[in-house]
Structure formats: C-alpha cells, structure tokens
Design a protein around this motif. Structure first.
Motif, PDB file in Angstrom:
ATOM      1  N   CYS A 217      28.027  19.021  27.673  1.00 56.17           N
ATOM      2  CA  CYS A 217      28.588  18.833  29.012  1.00 56.17           C
ATOM      3  C   CYS A 217      28.047  19.879  29.986  1.00 56.17           C
ATOM      4  O   CYS A 217      27.648  19.554  31.114  1.00 56.17           O
TER       5      CYS A 217
ATOM      6  N   ILE B  81      25.830  18.926  33.361  1.00 64.10           N
ATOM      7  CA  ILE B  81      26.285  19.293  34.710  1.00 64.10           C
ATOM      8  C   ILE B  81      25.231  20.135  35.421  1.00 64.10           C
ATOM      9  O   ILE B  81      24.920  19.911  36.597  1.00 64.10           O
TER      10      ILE B  81
ATOM     11  N   ASP C 121      25.602  12.654  37.564  1.00 62.70           N
ATOM     12  CA  ASP C 121      26.593  12.174  38.530  1.00 62.70           C
ATOM     13  C   ASP C 121      27.915  11.819  37.860  1.00 62.70           C
ATOM     14  O   ASP C 121      28.967  11.892  38.496  1.00 62.70           O
ATOM     15  N   GLU C 122      27.867  11.412  36.597  1.00 63.12           N
ATOM     16  CA  GLU C 122      29.087  11.188  35.825  1.00 63.12           C
ATOM     17  C   GLU C 122      28.768  11.410  34.356  1.00 63.12           C
ATOM     18  O   GLU C 122      27.618  11.251  33.932  1.00 63.12           O
ATOM     19  N   ILE C 123      29.791  11.812  33.613  1.00 63.14           N
ATOM     20  CA  ILE C 123      29.609  12.074  32.188  1.00 63.14           C
ATOM     21  C   ILE C 123      30.535  11.153  31.407  1.00 63.14           C
ATOM     22  O   ILE C 123      31.754  11.153  31.600  1.00 63.14           O
TER      23      ILE C 123
ATOM     24  N   ARG D 167      38.616  18.390  31.748  1.00 58.96           N
ATOM     25  CA  ARG D 167      39.053  18.307  33.151  1.00 58.96           C
ATOM     26  C   ARG D 167      39.423  19.686  33.701  1.00 58.96           C
ATOM     27  O   ARG D 167      39.155  19.979  34.867  1.00 58.96           O
TER      28      ARG D 167
ATOM     29  N   TYR E  91      35.989  21.513  34.167  1.00 54.89           N
ATOM     30  CA  TYR E  91      35.064  20.903  35.127  1.00 54.89           C
ATOM     31  C   TYR E  91      35.840  19.984  36.077  1.00 54.89           C
ATOM     32  O   TYR E  91      35.703  18.760  36.035  1.00 54.89           O
TER      33      TYR E  91
ATOM     34  N   ASP F  49      35.528  19.174  39.099  1.00 53.59           N
ATOM     35  CA  ASP F  49      34.761  18.397  40.075  1.00 53.59           C
ATOM     36  C   ASP F  49      33.844  17.355  39.431  1.00 53.59           C
ATOM     37  O   ASP F  49      33.079  16.683  40.128  1.00 53.59           O
ATOM     38  N   THR F  50      33.917  17.245  38.114  1.00 56.58           N
ATOM     39  CA  THR F  50      33.050  16.312  37.394  1.00 56.58           C
ATOM     40  C   THR F  50      33.766  14.984  37.148  1.00 56.58           C
ATOM     41  O   THR F  50      34.952  14.953  36.818  1.00 56.58           O
ATOM     42  N   THR F  51      33.049  13.900  37.319  1.00 58.27           N
ATOM     43  CA  THR F  51      33.584  12.569  37.026  1.00 58.27           C
ATOM     44  C   THR F  51      33.350  12.251  35.560  1.00 58.27           C
ATOM     45  O   THR F  51      32.214  12.254  35.080  1.00 58.27           O
ATOM     46  N   PHE F  52      34.444  11.979  34.839  1.00 60.89           N
ATOM     47  CA  PHE F  52      34.353  11.631  33.425  1.00 60.89           C
ATOM     48  C   PHE F  52      34.728  10.159  33.220  1.00 60.89           C
ATOM     49  O   PHE F  52      35.570   9.613  33.932  1.00 60.89           O
TER      50      PHE F  52
END
Length: 285
Positions: A162, A166, A171-173, A195, A198, A200-203
């Motif tokens: 991950c 990043i 853009d998404e994981i 979460r 990260y 600000d990351t889209t999972f």
C-alpha cells in the motif's frame, strides 16, 4: 451499524469472471454481456486484460473489446500486468488501467516468478507512463488476507504494498481476498487500520466467496468506511493462480443486500437479474 448512503459496485465479470474459462467465449457474446450490463446502470466495469494470450487465451480479443467499450461510451478498466500490456492499452485509448501485486511474496513467485518487492519496482515506470497519458490507475493488492502458498498474510505485508502504491500515485487501491479465506473480524480490522493510516486514499473491497463469507465481509468493510466494491454477475470467476478459490461475490446478491439496507447504487436490480442467466451460460464450470 454504519451503512453508506451510496455504494459503487464495480462489475468485474467480463474480465475477472470470464478470464479463467477453458473454452473460448465468442467476442460477440462478451460484447453482449458488457452492453447489457451498461444498460443496467453500471458506471464502471472491468472488461478486459492486455495480458499475453499465451498466458490467458480468453483475453486474446482485448483490443476489440476496448474499442467496443469506447464506442459504447462507458468508463472501463483494463488489466495491464506489464509495460508492454500498458502500451497496448494506451494505443487502444483505455481510460483506466489496473495492476496486481500480491502482498504475499510466495504468491508473486508462483504467479509471475517475482518477489513482491520486484513486482513493485516494475510498477514504477508503468505508473509514470500511465500518469503521463492521463490514465486512472487502479492498484490491486492481491492475497491481502491470506495466501494458499504462504498461509496468513500480515498487515505489515499489506502495508508495504500500500505504501508503495500510494507513493507511485495510485488513484485507488483495491484490497483483495483473492482466495476467499477472510472473515469479517479480520476484514474490519484490516480496513480500519488502512483507513486510519491513509485517510485520503480511496479503497475498494474485492471478495471471493469460497467460504460463503463474501457478503458478511462487505458489511464488515462498510463498518470500516468502505463504500466501493467489486463483484461479478452470476458470481463468476476464480483466480487461476489460487487453488480452490471460487468466484467473486455475486453482483445480484450484493446489489440485493445493499439496496435493502437503503444504499443507492444506480443499478437496476430487475435488469440485472435478467442478465445473470446469460452470464452464467458463458461459463462451462
């Protein structure tokens, strides 16, 4: 319990659901499936893979499928496992690319004869090229909970992948229970930690239904704040490199569950259940 107002269901049946079928499926049948799914309201689909036909013969028509998706005007994802595959996808004007890296090095070695670290190194020029071309990058963490060759997969192993994704600009994981052995407690804990680390990351959650826990794992993911999920119409699929893994969580079962809990998806359930028999008819297993 927490349930999001909106859930995005990403239909992966045309690629993940069909890739492992031993008998070639006519391209026109694949096009019909994609067209019908688009009419049912899916805003994104994973429709093909630019993997070499020698390894996945079922995806030998990737350019034709990509051109068809462009004609339909849909937003779609294509798997690009290496730089040459990415170049083919760019030539076909694919809007979204996807790569897989297993959190388990044992899985990577069995799959592509590379360690996790070596696989991540290979992603660096791919992500840079995709970014330059303006492509959306979906990065899958395969075997994010357990592995048929290694056994349990630690959070630290998932975090390593991950972190790198990043830093490279994904853009998404997409976090995958590739062999379908996860349970709701583990899923909740793993997504909660991701979460927290990260925010600000889209999972995205990607669950296989080997132990019939996929829907329960979706609910556990929601409690950790996840609102995007992959699924396959008719529950088709199964990882060719994961012995015993069955298909993806069924799209119709997932849609039925989240809709009954008040989550909006934009997908027409009545249309979807008409498509399911056709999708299942494409499978010989």
């Amino acid at each position: 319990m927490y349930f999001p107002k909106e859930v995005e269901i990403i239909e992966v049946g045309p690629r993940d659901g069909l890739q492992n079928e031993p008998i070639a499926i006519p391209t026109e049948k694949k096009k019909e499936l994609i067209s019908r799914l688009a009419k049912a309201g899916f805003s994104r689909m994973e429709t093909t893979s630019f993997v070499h036909p020698k390894w996945v013969p079922q995806m030998a028509d990737s350019e034709e499928i990509a051109h068809f998706c462009k004609e339909l005007g849909i937003n779609y994802i294509a798997l690009t496992p290496n730089l040459k595959a990415l170049e083919r996808a760019i030539s076909a004007e694919v809007p979204q690319m996807a790569v897989f890296v297993g959190a388990s090095s044992e899985f990577n070695k069995k799959n592509i004869n590379k360690t996790t670290s070596e696989s991540l190194d290979e992603c660096e020029p791919m992500f840079a090229k995709a970014k330059k071309e303006g492509m959306f990058i979906r990065a899958y963490i395969s075997m994010a909970f357990s592995c048929p060759f290694q056994g349990s997969v630690s959070f630290e192993e998932v975090k390593e992948v991950c972190d790198r994704f990043i830093k490279l600009g994904a853009d998404e994981i997409d976090v995958g229970d590739t062999n379908g052995q996860a349970n709701p407690q583990l899923v909740y804990e793993r997504f909660s930690r991701l979460r927290d680390l990260y925010p600000d990351t889209t999972f995205v959650g990607h669950f296989h239904d080997t132990r019939k826990m996929a829907l329960a794992n979706v609910v556990a993911s929601m409690q950790a704040g996840i609102s995007k999920f992959d699924s396959s119409v008719g529950g088709l699929g199964g990882c060719p490199y994961s012995p015993g893994a069955t298909g993806n969580v069924s799209t119709e079962e997932l849609l039925d569950m989240v809709s009954s809990m008040g989550c909006q998806t934009g997908v027409d359930f009545n249309e979807l259940i008409k498509i399911s028999p056709f999708a299942k008819s494409l499978s010989t297993r």
